[in-house]
Design an enzyme around this catalytic site. Structure first.
Site, PDB file in Angstrom:
ATOM      1  N   GLY A  12      -1.112  -3.215   2.577  1.00 49.10           N
ATOM      2  CA  GLY A  12      -2.350  -3.798   3.083  1.00 49.10           C
ATOM      3  C   GLY A  12      -2.656  -5.111   2.372  1.00 49.10           C
ATOM      4  O   GLY A  12      -1.928  -5.528   1.467  1.00 49.10           O
ATOM      5  N   ASP A  13      -3.718  -5.763   2.838  1.00 51.12           N
ATOM      6  CA  ASP A  13      -4.168  -7.037   2.251  1.00 51.12           C
ATOM      7  C   ASP A  13      -3.100  -8.120   2.313  1.00 51.12           C
ATOM      8  O   ASP A  13      -3.004  -8.958   1.413  1.00 51.12           O
ATOM      9  CB  ASP A  13      -4.635  -6.835   0.791  1.00 51.12           C
ATOM     10  CG  ASP A  13      -5.669  -5.741   0.682  1.00 51.12           C
ATOM     11  OD1 ASP A  13      -6.542  -5.677   1.565  1.00 51.12           O
ATOM     12  OD2 ASP A  13      -5.603  -4.946  -0.266  1.00 51.12           O
ATOM     13  N   GLU A  14      -2.302  -8.121   3.355  1.00 51.03           N
ATOM     14  CA  GLU A  14      -1.228  -9.119   3.484  1.00 51.03           C
ATOM     15  C   GLU A  14      -1.721 -10.422   4.108  1.00 51.03           C
ATOM     16  O   GLU A  14      -0.945 -11.363   4.272  1.00 51.03           O
ATOM     17  CB  GLU A  14      -0.071  -8.579   4.350  1.00 51.03           C
ATOM     18  CG  GLU A  14       0.654  -7.357   3.802  1.00 51.03           C
ATOM     19  CD  GLU A  14       0.061  -6.065   4.339  1.00 51.03           C
ATOM     20  OE1 GLU A  14      -1.024  -6.124   4.971  1.00 51.03           O
ATOM     21  OE2 GLU A  14       0.665  -4.996   4.136  1.00 51.03           O
ATOM     22  N   LYS A  16      -3.479 -10.223   7.159  1.00 52.30           N
ATOM     23  CA  LYS A  16      -3.382  -9.948   8.603  1.00 52.30           C
ATOM     24  C   LYS A  16      -4.545 -10.590   9.362  1.00 52.30           C
ATOM     25  O   LYS A  16      -4.381 -11.046  10.491  1.00 52.30           O
ATOM     26  CB  LYS A  16      -3.398  -8.432   8.860  1.00 52.30           C
ATOM     27  CG  LYS A  16      -2.203  -7.699   8.275  1.00 52.30           C
ATOM     28  CD  LYS A  16      -2.242  -6.219   8.611  1.00 52.30           C
ATOM     29  CE  LYS A  16      -3.352  -5.470   7.921  1.00 52.30           C
ATOM     30  NZ  LYS A  16      -3.244  -5.413   6.459  1.00 52.30           N
ATOM     31  N   LYS A  18      -6.176 -13.356   8.904  1.00 48.22           N
ATOM     32  CA  LYS A  18      -5.976 -14.785   9.197  1.00 48.22           C
ATOM     33  C   LYS A  18      -5.007 -14.963  10.377  1.00 48.22           C
ATOM     34  O   LYS A  18      -5.241 -15.766  11.278  1.00 48.22           O
ATOM     35  CB  LYS A  18      -5.434 -15.503   7.962  1.00 48.22           C
ATOM     36  CG  LYS A  18      -5.002 -16.901   8.292  1.00 48.22           C
ATOM     37  CD  LYS A  18      -4.352 -17.648   7.185  1.00 48.22           C
ATOM     38  CE  LYS A  18      -3.409 -18.644   7.831  1.00 48.22           C
ATOM     39  NZ  LYS A  18      -3.313 -19.897   7.150  1.00 48.22           N
ATOM     40  N   GLY A  40     -10.862  -4.641   5.969  1.00 44.97           N
ATOM     41  CA  GLY A  40     -11.838  -5.719   5.851  1.00 44.97           C
ATOM     42  C   GLY A  40     -11.173  -7.060   5.952  1.00 44.97           C
ATOM     43  O   GLY A  40     -10.099  -7.254   5.392  1.00 44.97           O
ATOM     44  N   HIS A  41     -11.741  -7.934   6.725  1.00 46.41           N
ATOM     45  CA  HIS A  41     -11.246  -9.306   6.686  1.00 46.41           C
ATOM     46  C   HIS A  41     -12.393 -10.284   6.859  1.00 46.41           C
ATOM     47  O   HIS A  41     -13.424  -9.974   7.430  1.00 46.41           O
ATOM     48  CB  HIS A  41     -10.115  -9.549   7.692  1.00 46.41           C
ATOM     49  CG  HIS A  41     -10.457  -9.203   9.083  1.00 46.41           C
ATOM     50  ND1 HIS A  41     -10.078  -8.033   9.668  1.00 46.41           N
ATOM     51  CD2 HIS A  41     -11.162  -9.876   9.998  1.00 46.41           C
ATOM     52  CE1 HIS A  41     -10.530  -7.997  10.898  1.00 46.41           C
ATOM     53  NE2 HIS A  41     -11.191  -9.097  11.125  1.00 46.41           N
ATOM     54  N   THR A  42     -12.164 -11.465   6.312  1.00 44.61           N
ATOM     55  CA  THR A  42     -13.210 -12.480   6.316  1.00 44.61           C
ATOM     56  C   THR A  42     -12.898 -13.469   7.429  1.00 44.61           C
ATOM     57  O   THR A  42     -11.767 -13.934   7.553  1.00 44.61           O
ATOM     58  CB  THR A  42     -13.177 -13.213   4.955  1.00 44.61           C
ATOM     59  OG1 THR A  42     -13.233 -12.211   3.947  1.00 44.61           O
ATOM     60  CG2 THR A  42     -14.344 -14.156   4.796  1.00 44.61           C
ATOM     61  N   GLN A 223      -4.597  -1.940   7.180  1.00 40.68           N
ATOM     62  CA  GLN A 223      -3.808  -1.394   6.050  1.00 40.68           C
ATOM     63  C   GLN A 223      -2.335  -1.847   6.150  1.00 40.68           C
ATOM     64  O   GLN A 223      -2.091  -2.946   6.591  1.00 40.68           O
ATOM     65  CB  GLN A 223      -3.939   0.139   5.964  1.00 40.68           C
ATOM     66  CG  GLN A 223      -5.325   0.606   5.512  1.00 40.68           C
ATOM     67  CD  GLN A 223      -6.298   0.820   6.640  1.00 40.68           C
ATOM     68  OE1 GLN A 223      -5.963   1.389   7.651  1.00 40.68           O
ATOM     69  NE2 GLN A 223      -7.529   0.378   6.465  1.00 40.68           N
ATOM     70  N   THR A 238      -3.409   6.069   3.270  1.00 37.73           N
ATOM     71  CA  THR A 238      -4.607   6.308   4.051  1.00 37.73           C
ATOM     72  C   THR A 238      -4.314   7.456   5.019  1.00 37.73           C
ATOM     73  O   THR A 238      -3.206   8.009   5.009  1.00 37.73           O
ATOM     74  CB  THR A 238      -5.087   5.008   4.759  1.00 37.73           C
ATOM     75  OG1 THR A 238      -6.404   5.243   5.274  1.00 37.73           O
ATOM     76  CG2 THR A 238      -4.148   4.570   5.870  1.00 37.73           C
ATOM     77  N   THR A 300     -14.029  -3.302  -1.107  1.00 33.03           N
ATOM     78  CA  THR A 300     -14.594  -2.672  -2.309  1.00 33.03           C
ATOM     79  C   THR A 300     -14.749  -3.640  -3.482  1.00 33.03           C
ATOM     80  O   THR A 300     -15.332  -3.277  -4.497  1.00 33.03           O
ATOM     81  CB  THR A 300     -13.687  -1.508  -2.771  1.00 33.03           C
ATOM     82  OG1 THR A 300     -12.387  -2.033  -3.012  1.00 33.03           O
ATOM     83  CG2 THR A 300     -13.595  -0.409  -1.733  1.00 33.03           C
ATOM     84  N   GLY A 301     -14.208  -4.837  -3.375  1.00 33.44           N
ATOM     85  CA  GLY A 301     -14.306  -5.815  -4.463  1.00 33.44           C
ATOM     86  C   GLY A 301     -13.390  -5.493  -5.638  1.00 33.44           C
ATOM     87  O   GLY A 301     -13.396  -6.188  -6.648  1.00 33.44           O
TER      88      GLY A 301
END
Ligand code: IMP
Length: 428
Positions: A12-14, A16, A18, A40-42, A223, A238, A300-301
């Protein structure tokens, strides 16, 4: 036309979000097929940073229909909060479709997630504590509450009562927590029904109809491959299937309608939560990845764990997902390193070598990574928009990753904004 699936190659956090954001406008539908608000994504809209956890990023484009599939678990409170945040920014949520078969995260799922992590103590999974695991657990034991249940008050009460028989016992007797009454849950959840009603749909027929009519459908995985409940580093995973097959299960679209599968891999690798991680770094290089790559979780920071790129994992992801393309993200972060390492194989204590993820968890837990070293480029690459504009060392690095994976690297991200992307092969 047919479907394109996007999946995370690692934990995860690759990046995706963007890539989805970049590609979404080329599609007619953008569909989430698994997970919930653990993701989560920004997204940046008119200079305002918005964090989305459940709603697909296609929502930013007025011509795209965003869809939440049956494979997702939905916390309605979080969903409504996200819809409101978007509406407050003048982003319409009217087009959003939600599967009638998606399961709901209930308040007791959140309680159970937190309580079971506490009970596991040092052995905790490191979950996001959003109730994801317990919601999928109830789905599997057939005690889950689905979106459609919100629209029949008596069925809703009956199902909640059935779920609470055992759940209240567990909450009270095992964890010493307060039980729930059917009425308090009904009062909260049935209020959500009115607002959500216009969005609820039988999405399988809509998506299949769209594909038959020549529309483009993008399946947005959350994920990553190694967090997949079947193919990941179980039990540190997960509770859903973020791998490509999950796109079919989680939407009701058959595998013959999927044309391409794009795997997103960071140019290094990170993980949040517990579990094995062969290339994890505990030195200054690890700190550099965290600092330069801003490796802190969107949901979750939490600070992420970081390590060198692991080609063994990518090869595994190519197989498990049937990847046709790779996107390498955050290549710019590697500009900080004079020498770059790639893990190409693992070795166990007996000297056995592994070119793919070992079949037994203990071998994976104790795998020693074997590295190949390449010279770094040590210059800013964030302005590069064509492959040929990258320094030779960066081109060589990408070519080597391509060779090790056996699939083309079709996209390369060299910075956080949408424009900072090199596209070598179109997906549509
Ligand atoms: P859960 O999905 O909250 O049950 O957490 C299970 C594991 O998956 C934990 O290690 C989490 O940190 C990890 N996880 C869940 N969602 C994400 C994500 O979006 N990015 C990275 N890790 C995640």
């Amino acid at each position: 036309m047919s479907g394109v699936v996007l999946v995370g190659v690692q934990w995860g956090d690759e990046g995706k979000g963007k890539i989805t954001d970049l590609l979404a406008s080329q599609f007619d539908y953008v569909v989430r097929f698994q997970g919930g608000n653990n993701a989560g994504h920004t997204v940046i809209h008119d200079g305002v940073k918005l964090q989305l956890h459940l709603i697909p990023s296609g929502i930013m484009y007025p011509d795209v229909v965003p869809v939440i599939g049956n494979g997702c678990v939905i916390d309605p409170k979080v969903l409504l909060r996200e819809m409101k945040t978007l509406e407050d920014q003048d982003i319409s949520t009217e087009r959003l479709l939600i599967s009638t078969n998606a399961h709901l995260i209930m308040p007791y799922h959140r309680d159970l997630d937190g309580a079971s992590e506490l009970r596991l103590g040092a052995n905790e999974i490191g979950t996001t504590r959003r109730g994801i695991g317990p919601a999928y657990s109830d789905k599997a034991t057939r005690l889950g509450i689905r979106m459609q249940d919100l629209f029949d008050r008596s069925i809703f009460r009956e199902k909640v009562a059935a779920a609470l028989v055992e759940t209240n016992d567990v909450l009270e007797k095992i964890y010493g927590l307060s039980p729930y009454s059917v009425e308090e849950i009904a009062e909260e959840y049935l209020e959500y029904a009115e607002i959500l009603k216009p969005h609820i749909a039988e999405i399988s027929s809509i998506l299949n109809g769209a594909i038959s009519a020549g529309k483009n459908v993008f399946f947005e995985g959350a994920q990553g491959t190694l967090l997949d409940i079947d193919h990941g580093t179980y039990p540190f995973v997960t509770s859903s299937n973020p791998t490509a097959g999950g796109a079919c299960i989680g939407t009701g679209v058959g595998p013959t309608r999927i044309k391409r599968v794009l795997g997103i891999a960071k140019a290094y690798i990170t993980r949040v939560g517990s579990g094995p991680f062969p290339t994890e770094l505990f030195d200054e290089d690890g700190d550099t990845f965290i600092e330069i790559g801003h490796e802190y979780g969107t949901t979750t920071g939490r600070q992420r764990r970081a390590g060198w790129y692991d080609a063994v994992i990518t090869r595994y992801a190519v197989d498990v997902n049937g990847l046709t393309d790779l996107a390498i993200t955050k290549l710019d972060v590697l500009s900080a390193f004079p020498t770059i390492k790639i893990c190409t194989e693992y070795e166990d204590a007996r000297g056995n070598r592994y070119k793919t993820v070992p079949g037994h968890q203990s071998a994976f837990h104790h795998a020693t990574p074997l590295y190949e070293e390449m010279p770094g480029w040590n210059v800013d690459i964030t302005h590069c928009r064509k492959f040929e504009e990258l320094p030779q060392e960066a081109q060589d690095y990408i070519n080597r990753l391509e060779e090790l994976a056996g699939v083309p690297v079709s996209m390369i991200a060299v910075g956080p904004s949408r424009e900072q992307t090199i596209i070598r092969r179109s997906l549509v």
